[in-house]
Design an enzyme around this catalytic site. Structure first.
Site, PDB file in Angstrom:
ATOM      1  N   LYS A   1       2.227   4.890 -18.365  1.00 22.91           N
ATOM      2  CA  LYS A   1       1.437   5.487 -17.275  1.00 22.91           C
ATOM      3  C   LYS A   1       0.107   4.765 -17.213  1.00 22.91           C
ATOM      4  O   LYS A   1      -0.387   4.267 -18.226  1.00 22.91           O
ATOM      5  CB  LYS A   1       1.189   6.976 -17.551  1.00 22.91           C
TER       6      LYS A   1
HETATM    7  P1  NAD Z   1      -0.661  12.936  -3.877  1.00 20.43           P
HETATM    8  O1  NAD Z   1      -2.020  12.451  -4.227  1.00 20.43           O
HETATM    9  O2  NAD Z   1       0.128  12.212  -2.838  1.00 20.43           O
HETATM   10  O3  NAD Z   1      -0.712  14.485  -3.444  1.00 20.43           O
HETATM   11  C1  NAD Z   1      -1.339  15.452  -4.226  1.00 20.43           C
HETATM   12  C2  NAD Z   1      -1.489  16.706  -3.386  1.00 20.43           C
HETATM   13  O4  NAD Z   1      -2.082  17.728  -4.198  1.00 20.43           O
HETATM   14  C3  NAD Z   1      -2.402  16.542  -2.169  1.00 20.43           C
HETATM   15  O5  NAD Z   1      -1.902  17.303  -1.101  1.00 20.43           O
HETATM   16  C4  NAD Z   1      -3.727  17.116  -2.671  1.00 20.43           C
HETATM   17  O6  NAD Z   1      -4.554  17.591  -1.615  1.00 20.43           O
HETATM   18  C5  NAD Z   1      -3.226  18.251  -3.525  1.00 20.43           C
HETATM   19  N1  NAD Z   1      -4.215  18.689  -4.515  1.00 20.43           N
HETATM   20  C6  NAD Z   1      -5.079  17.922  -5.211  1.00 20.43           C
HETATM   21  N2  NAD Z   1      -5.852  18.706  -5.975  1.00 20.43           N
HETATM   22  C7  NAD Z   1      -5.461  19.976  -5.772  1.00 20.43           C
HETATM   23  C8  NAD Z   1      -5.877  21.232  -6.250  1.00 20.43           C
HETATM   24  N3  NAD Z   1      -6.901  21.346  -7.121  1.00 20.43           N
HETATM   25  N4  NAD Z   1      -5.241  22.341  -5.815  1.00 20.43           N
HETATM   26  C9  NAD Z   1      -4.224  22.238  -4.917  1.00 20.43           C
HETATM   27  N5  NAD Z   1      -3.793  21.081  -4.409  1.00 20.43           N
HETATM   28  C10 NAD Z   1      -4.401  19.963  -4.831  1.00 20.43           C
HETATM   29  O7  NAD Z   1       0.147  12.996  -5.274  1.00 20.43           O
HETATM   30  P2  NAD Z   1       1.723  12.961  -5.497  1.00 20.43           P
HETATM   31  O8  NAD Z   1       2.148  11.546  -5.664  1.00 20.43           O
HETATM   32  O9  NAD Z   1       2.356  13.843  -4.485  1.00 20.43           O
HETATM   33  O10 NAD Z   1       1.827  13.611  -6.951  1.00 20.43           O
HETATM   34  C11 NAD Z   1       1.752  15.023  -7.149  1.00 20.43           C
HETATM   35  C12 NAD Z   1       2.273  15.347  -8.539  1.00 20.43           C
HETATM   36  O11 NAD Z   1       3.634  14.895  -8.651  1.00 20.43           O
HETATM   37  C13 NAD Z   1       1.536  14.686  -9.695  1.00 20.43           C
HETATM   38  O12 NAD Z   1       1.548  15.566 -10.809  1.00 20.43           O
HETATM   39  C14 NAD Z   1       2.382  13.470 -10.008  1.00 20.43           C
HETATM   40  O13 NAD Z   1       2.230  13.026 -11.346  1.00 20.43           O
HETATM   41  C15 NAD Z   1       3.758  14.056  -9.791  1.00 20.43           C
HETATM   42  N6  NAD Z   1       4.791  13.054  -9.525  1.00 20.43           N
HETATM   43  C16 NAD Z   1       4.681  12.179  -8.485  1.00 20.43           C
HETATM   44  C17 NAD Z   1       5.699  11.270  -8.240  1.00 20.43           C
HETATM   45  C18 NAD Z   1       5.668  10.334  -7.059  1.00 20.43           C
HETATM   46  O14 NAD Z   1       6.707   9.703  -6.789  1.00 20.43           O
HETATM   47  N7  NAD Z   1       4.582  10.247  -6.338  1.00 20.43           N
HETATM   48  C19 NAD Z   1       6.820  11.212  -9.095  1.00 20.43           C
HETATM   49  C20 NAD Z   1       6.904  12.129 -10.146  1.00 20.43           C
HETATM   50  C21 NAD Z   1       5.879  13.042 -10.351  1.00 20.43           C
END
Ligand code: NAD
Length: 429
Positions: free
Chosen positions: A118
Site C-alpha cells: 500500500k
Molecule cells: P474515494 O476518495 O473515491 O471516495 C471516498 C468517499 O468517502 C467520498 O464520497 C468522500 O466524500 C467520502 N468521505 C470521505 N470522508 C468521509 C467522512 N468522514 N464521512 C463520510 N464520508 C466520507 O475513495 P474510494 O476509492 O471510493 O475508497 C473508499 C474506501 O474503499 C477506502 O477505504 C478504500 O481503501 C476502499 N477500497 C477502495 C478500492 C478502489 O478500487 N478504489 C478497492 C478496495 C477498497
C-alpha cells in the site's frame, strides 16, 4: 446465517486500537485457529520493506512544500506486491502498513498470485490544483522508481486517487526506463492499457457478495433496501449497480453529509447532479439532508460503509439497524463493534472479501497487459464474478465448518495460504 456457538476474538484493551494492531490481532486469531508455527507468524507480522520519501513540490504560488510519501510492501511470497495509493489527510505509516497487510490476505483469499502493498501521501487532494497533484504524483513515483515495477510492485488507485493519477505514474515510470510499461500500475485509463470494468469493479464485487449472502437467506437483491456511506469510486459505483439491480438505495453520503429518500434515491440523477454537474449533494432535490451518523443507523437490509476506517464503533454499533453490513471500505468496523454486531446477529461481510473486486479486476488488467490481449467488459465481469462467488462460498463454508465468524474464516483462508507458501519456500538463506 452464522452458527450460534462461535469463537469470537478477545476484546482488545483499550477499546479503540490502531489499524496495525487490529490487523495483527486478526492475524493472531487466524494463526491460533490454524495452529500456525510461531516463527511463521512472526515473519508475517512484519512488512518486508517500508519506504518513506520526501516529496518537494512547487505550488502554483511559487511556494515550496515538502510532503511525506509512504510505500509499504508486506509480503511477496505468492507473487509481486500489489496495492493502492491513497491521498488523504489521515494517511500515516501505521495506516499504510495495516492496509498493506490486509492486501496480502485479500489476494491470497481470492487466489490471485500477488502479495500485499500500500502507498499513500498525507494530503487533502481538494486543496491542490491539478498541476500540483500531477507534480506530486510524478515526484512520488520517481522517488519509488527502484522499488516498484510490473514484476515487483504494482500500484493502483485508492481513496483520493483515480485513473488520472495512475496515468501519471505509468508515464513517469515509462519515461524513467525509456519505454512504455503499462503493467506498472492498474486502474489506468483504457487509452493506456486499462481494463474494461475496472472502474466499477470494487462496487460490483460488493454487490456480488451481498447478492450471494441475501440469496442464502432466500431474499432477492431486487427490492432490498441499501444504505451506502461514501459516494466515491466504490460507493458511487455500488450505488448505481444496486439501483440497476432493482435494490432500493435509501441513502448515500460524502464527507459533508448524507442524502436520504424513504422510497429510494434516483441514483442516476444523483450521479449526474454530483459527478457531472459538480453540484453539492445537499442541493439534490430528490432527498432529505441528514448526517453521516444518522445514515449509519437507518433501518435497512444492507449497510455499506464505503468511505473510511472506524466508522462503526462500540458507540454506534448498538444502534445499527441493518441486517447485513458489507465492508466496502477497509476497516470500517472496529474490533469491539465487530463483536457487538455479531452478538446482535448482524452478518458482517469482511473487507478482505467484500471489497476484493477491485484487486481482482486489477489482476485481470495486469494479465491482459502481460499477454497483450484485451477482453470485452462482459468477459472481465464474468471472470471477476466467478472469483468473487467462489471466494464468498469458501468463506461461508469455512465459517460453518469451523464455527467461526465470516471475518475469521476469511483470514483463516488468506493467512493459511500465505503461511503454507512461506513454509514450503522456507526462509532465505
Ligand atoms: P474515494 O476518495 O473515491 O471516495 C471516498 C468517499 O468517502 C467520498 O464520497 C468522500 O466524500 C467520502 N468521505 C470521505 N470522508 C468521509 C467522512 N468522514 N464521512 C463520510 N464520508 C466520507 O475513495 P474510494 O476509492 O471510493 O475508497 C473508499 C474506501 O474503499 C477506502 O477505504 C478504500 O481503501 C476502499 N477500497 C477502495 C478500492 C478502489 O478500487 N478504489 C478497492 C478496495 C477498497
Amino acid at each position: 446465517m452464522m452458527p450460534s456457538s462461535v469463537k469470537m476474538p478477545q476484546p482488545p484493551t483499550p477499546a479503540h486500537i490502531c489499524p496495525m494492531d487490529r490487523t495483527c490481532s486478526y492475524l493472531q486469531q487466524a494463526g491460533s485457529e490454524l495452529n500456525i508455527d510461531r516463527g511463521i507468524l512472526t515473519v508475517l507480522e512484519n512488512p518486508r520493506k517500508v519506504v518513506t520519501v520526501s516529496i518537494p513540490v512547487k505550488l502554483d504560488t511559487g511556494e515550496v512544500q515538502v510532503l511525506a510519501g509512504h510505500r509499504v510492501q508486506h509480503c511477496d511470497v505468492l507473487g509481486p506486491y500489489k496495492g493502492g495509493t491513497r491521498y488523504h489527510p489521515s494517511v500515516t505509516l501505521q495506516e499504510v502498513s495495516s492496509l498493506a497487510m490486509l492486501m496480502t490476505w485479500k489476494c491470497a483469499l481470492l487466489g490471485i498470485p500477488y502479495g500485499g502493498a500500500k502507498g499513500g501521501i498525507a494530503l487533502d487532494p481538494h486543496q491542490y490544483s491539478v498541476g500540483e497533484l500531477e507534480r506530486i504524483t510524478r515526484r512520488y513515483t520517481s522517488e519509488l522508481i527502484k522499488d516498484i515495477g510490473p514484476a515487483v510492485d504494482i500500484p493502483a488507485p485508492d481513496m483520493g486517487t483515480s485513473a488520472r493519477e495512475m496515468a501519471w505514474m505509468m508515464d513517469t515510470y515509462s519515461m524513467n526506463v525509456g519505454h512504455a510499461v503499462p503493467g506498472i500500475v492498474t486502474g489506468k485509463p483504457l487509452s493506456v492499457g486499462g481494463s474494461k470494468g475496472r472502474q466499477q469493479a470494487t462496487g460490483r464485487g460488493v454487490m456480488i457478495v451481498v447478492r450471494e449472502a441475501l440469496a442464502q437467506q432466500d431474499k432477492p437483491l431486487a427490492g432490498a433496501s441499501v444504505v451506502i456511506q461514501g459516494f466515491g469510486n466504490v460507493g458511487g459505483a455500488a450505488a448505481l449497480l444496486f439501483h440497476q439491480a432493482g435494490a432500493k438505495v435509501l441513502a448515500v453520503s460524502n464527507v459533508s453529509g448524507a442524502i436520504f429518500a424513504e422510497n429510494g434515491l434516483d441514483i442516476p440523477a444523483l450521479r449526474k447532479h454530483v459527478v457531472e454537474n459538480h453540484a453539492p449533494m445537499n442541493n439534490f432535490p430528490g432527498g432529505e439532508w441528514i448526517t453521516n451518523e444518522e445514515l449509519l443507523t437507518l433501518p435497512c437490509d444492507v449497510l455499506i460503509p464505503a468511505a473510511l476506517e472506524d466508522q462503526i464503533t462500540e458507540e454506534n454499533a448498538p444502534r445499527i439497524q441493518a441486517k447485513i453490513v458489507a465492508e466496502a471500505a477497509n476497516g470500517p468496523v472496529t474490533l469491539v463493534a465487530d463483536q457487538l454486531l455479531h452478538s446482535r446477529g448482524i452478518m458482517v461481510l469482511p473487507d478482505i472479501l467484500a471489497n476484493a473486486g477491485g484487486v481482482v479486476v486489477s489482476y485481470l488488467e495486469w494479465v491482459q497487459g502481460q499477454s497483450y490481449v484485451f477482453w470485452d467488459e462482459e468477459r472481465v465481469n464474468q471472470e471477476m464474478e466467478g472469483l468473487m462467488v467462489r471466494a464468498y462460498h469458501r468463506v461461508y463454508e469455512t465459517s460453518q465448518q469451523r464455527g467461526i465468524p465470516l471475518r475469521l474464516a476469511a483470514y483463516t483462508l488468506g493467512v493459511g495460504r500465505v503461511a503454507q507458501a512461506l513454509s514450503d519456500r522456507g526462509l532465505y538463506p
